[in-house]
Write an enzyme that holds these catalytic residues in place. Structure first.
Site, PDB file in Angstrom:
ATOM      1  N   ASP A 197       9.159   4.619  -7.471  1.00 28.40           N
ATOM      2  CA  ASP A 197       8.179   4.666  -6.396  1.00 28.40           C
ATOM      3  C   ASP A 197       8.953   4.880  -5.103  1.00 28.40           C
ATOM      4  O   ASP A 197       9.538   3.948  -4.547  1.00 28.40           O
ATOM      5  CB  ASP A 197       7.381   3.359  -6.361  1.00 28.40           C
ATOM      6  N   LYS A 205       3.433   8.462   2.083  1.00 24.75           N
ATOM      7  CA  LYS A 205       3.780   8.042   3.442  1.00 24.75           C
ATOM      8  C   LYS A 205       4.332   9.183   4.322  1.00 24.75           C
ATOM      9  O   LYS A 205       3.559   9.917   4.893  1.00 24.75           O
ATOM     10  CB  LYS A 205       4.733   6.844   3.410  1.00 24.75           C
ATOM     11  N   PHE A 229       5.747  -3.559  -4.361  1.00 27.31           N
ATOM     12  CA  PHE A 229       4.446  -3.112  -3.859  1.00 27.31           C
ATOM     13  C   PHE A 229       4.233  -1.666  -4.266  1.00 27.31           C
ATOM     14  O   PHE A 229       5.080  -0.814  -4.026  1.00 27.31           O
ATOM     15  CB  PHE A 229       4.354  -3.236  -2.333  1.00 27.31           C
TER      16      PHE A 229
HETATM   17  C1  LIG Z   1       2.890   1.992   1.169  1.00 27.96           C
HETATM   18  C2  LIG Z   1       3.343   1.970  -0.236  1.00 27.96           C
HETATM   19  C3  LIG Z   1       2.471   2.274  -1.298  1.00 27.96           C
HETATM   20  C4  LIG Z   1       0.992   2.506  -1.086  1.00 27.96           C
HETATM   21  O1  LIG Z   1       0.722   3.633  -0.329  1.00 27.96           O
HETATM   22  P1  LIG Z   1      -0.764   3.855   0.251  1.00 27.96           P
HETATM   23  O2  LIG Z   1      -0.665   5.204   0.900  1.00 27.96           O
HETATM   24  O3  LIG Z   1      -1.030   2.740   1.192  1.00 27.96           O
HETATM   25  O4  LIG Z   1      -1.681   3.843  -0.893  1.00 27.96           O
HETATM   26  C5  LIG Z   1       2.992   2.322  -2.561  1.00 27.96           C
HETATM   27  N1  LIG Z   1       4.287   2.076  -2.790  1.00 27.96           N
HETATM   28  C6  LIG Z   1       5.156   1.773  -1.810  1.00 27.96           C
HETATM   29  C7  LIG Z   1       6.596   1.546  -2.140  1.00 27.96           C
HETATM   30  C8  LIG Z   1       4.714   1.702  -0.493  1.00 27.96           C
HETATM   31  O5  LIG Z   1       5.566   1.365   0.477  1.00 27.96           O
END
Ligand SMILES: *Cc1c(COP(=O)(O)O)cnc(C)c1O
Length: 421
Positions: free
Chosen positions: A235, A264, A150
């Site tokens: 990420d 986050k 994700f």
């Molecule tokens: C939550 C998340 C995102 C997206 O972040 P948003 O602030 O919702 O755009 C991207 N990568 C990972 C691994 C995440 O957990």
């Protein structure tokens, strides 16, 4: 031990009224839990009816210091009386300080500020492609990513993400993206080649079900990127900012990326994201290639500075490891006692209990039952109950959280037995 007020059950008529009000005005993208939080402090959340819940969800791995931490409230209110926003027509002091902190504490030499995880990843993806274009040509644009990954909800990030349903109906999607199964080294070796711009991975595939990547797999990704002049991008939107027991998870893996995205927990609840990179890679984002109106805004950066100061304290990171061990052992015990979990996965305070075959598809039901037992949790897909609590959660608070999950699990296990017999 009156650390946390007693739990209470949301009344169902009230839950129906909330759902009706929500559905009347909100686009139907979300289905919120049946309570309306009104205020919160630490790991205690109080709803509009005065009921209290112990928060092990932490705003989806965001509230790293719990709710309304005094250091963050002070940083925010101090900055709020000084300077809110300028745009990147100007630099500002909090942004420069935060960039200095992040580069001092990581592999990175340069920072680009955004406002969310998706935007941080969008910047990382565009930077990777632009770097490949600058140094090797337009053919070198392919992105290698993982199934079940994700990366956010923009068009580029859903295309790179490994859940096809999230990209369905939004085509045409960006091209040149390959998905492979996590931890399959031969698949990785087969797909990374001369046209690869970047290998783009979460050090722990979080939303996809808390799938741990083998150290040897990540090391092989690093080697293949080096062989093929591709960039390794981590990420760390969910794994970063202390969540796994180090400031960023790459430190624990012994593999250094070329680009890292973070968001986050970085603002502890105030929206902020960033892409970090080495000097050589960052040099491709020459003036005018990328930008953001709000990126680097003084309010967000002031809060993030305060947060980073707290989260990088050795005693805080030690607490992540200790509470992680406590919660992981506790979830395992719940799994053994009730049969609800077959396995517990994760690291530090990013943990998931995997639903046992007898309770397949039951993660959401367990999450709802847990609300009735006074504890807020998350799911990761249909099979994993996930917890991502505040990094400063205490031993007593974690114990209360476990007790309440145990209560919910026992309740669900007995009702599942009732319904199947
Ligand atoms: C939550 C998340 C995102 C997206 O972040 P948003 O602030 O919702 O755009 C991207 N990568 C990972 C691994 C995440 O957990």
């Amino acid at each position: 031990m009156p650390v946390v007020p007693a739990p209470a059950t949301p009344d169902s008529a009230e839950a129906v009224a909330l759902a009706e009000r929500f559905d009347a005005v909100m686009m139907p993208t979300y289905g919120p839990l049946p309570l309306l939080p009104a205020r919160a402090s630490g790991v205690d959340v109080e709803d509009t009816q005065g009921r209290h819940y112990l928060d092990l969800a932490g705003g989806i791995a965001v509230n790293a210091l719990g709710h309304c931490h005094p250091a963050l409230v002070a940083a925010l209110t101090k900055q709020a009386g000084k300077l809110w926003h300028l745009s990147n027509v100007f630099a500002n002091e909090p942004e420069l300080e935060l960039a200095e902190q992040l580069t001092r504490r990581t592999f990175a030499d340069r920072v680009f500020f955004a406002n969310s995880g998706a935007e941080a990843n969008e910047a990382a993806l565009k930077l990777a492609r632009r770097y490949a274009y600058d140094h090797f040509g337009a053919h070198k644009h392919e992105i290698v990513a993982l199934e079940r990954a994700f990366h956010g909800r923009t068009l580029f990030t859903v295309a790179v993400g490994g859940t096809p349903a999230y990209a369905e109906g939004f085509g045409p999607a960006p091209e040149g993206i390959h998905h492979i199964a996590p931890n399959d080294i031969s698949a990785l070796e087969a797909v990374v080649g001369p046209n690869t711009a970047a290998v783009f991975i979460e050090p722990i595939v979080a939303e996809g079900g808390i799938i741990m990547l083998d150290r040897s797999y990540v090391q092989r990704a690093r080697e293949l990127c080096d062989e093929h002049d591709a960039l390794l991008v981590f990420d760390e939107v969910q794994t970063g900012v202390g969540r796994t027991g180090t400031f960023y998870a790459y430190e624990g893996l012994g593999v250094t990326p070329d680009i890292l995205s973070t968001a986050k927990a970085l603002g502890g609840g105030f929206p902020i994201g960033a892409a970090l990179a080495t000097e050589r890679v960052a040099a491709s984002f020459v003036r005018g290639t990328h930008g953001s109106t709000f990126g680097g805004n003084p309010l967000a950066c002031a809060v993030a500075n305060a947060l980073v100061n707290e989260v990088t304290k050795p005693e805080l990171l030690a607490n992540v490891v200790e509470r992680g061990a406590q919660l992981s052992a506790g979830l395992e015990k719940i799994g053994r006692d009730t049969g609800i979990f077959s396995e517990v996965r994760g690291q530090g305070l990013l943990l998931g209990g995997v639903m046992a075959p007898d309770h397949a598809g039951g993660a959401k039901q367990l999450q709802l039952t847990a609300v009735e037992h006074g504890v807020l949790t998350l799911v990761a897909g249909t099979e994993v109950l996930r917890i991502t609590p505040a990094l400063n959660i205490t031993e007593d608070e974690a114990a209360v959280g476990l007790e309440r999950i145990a209560g919910a699990a026992a309740h669900l296990a007995s009702s599942d037995r009732g319904s199947s017999s």
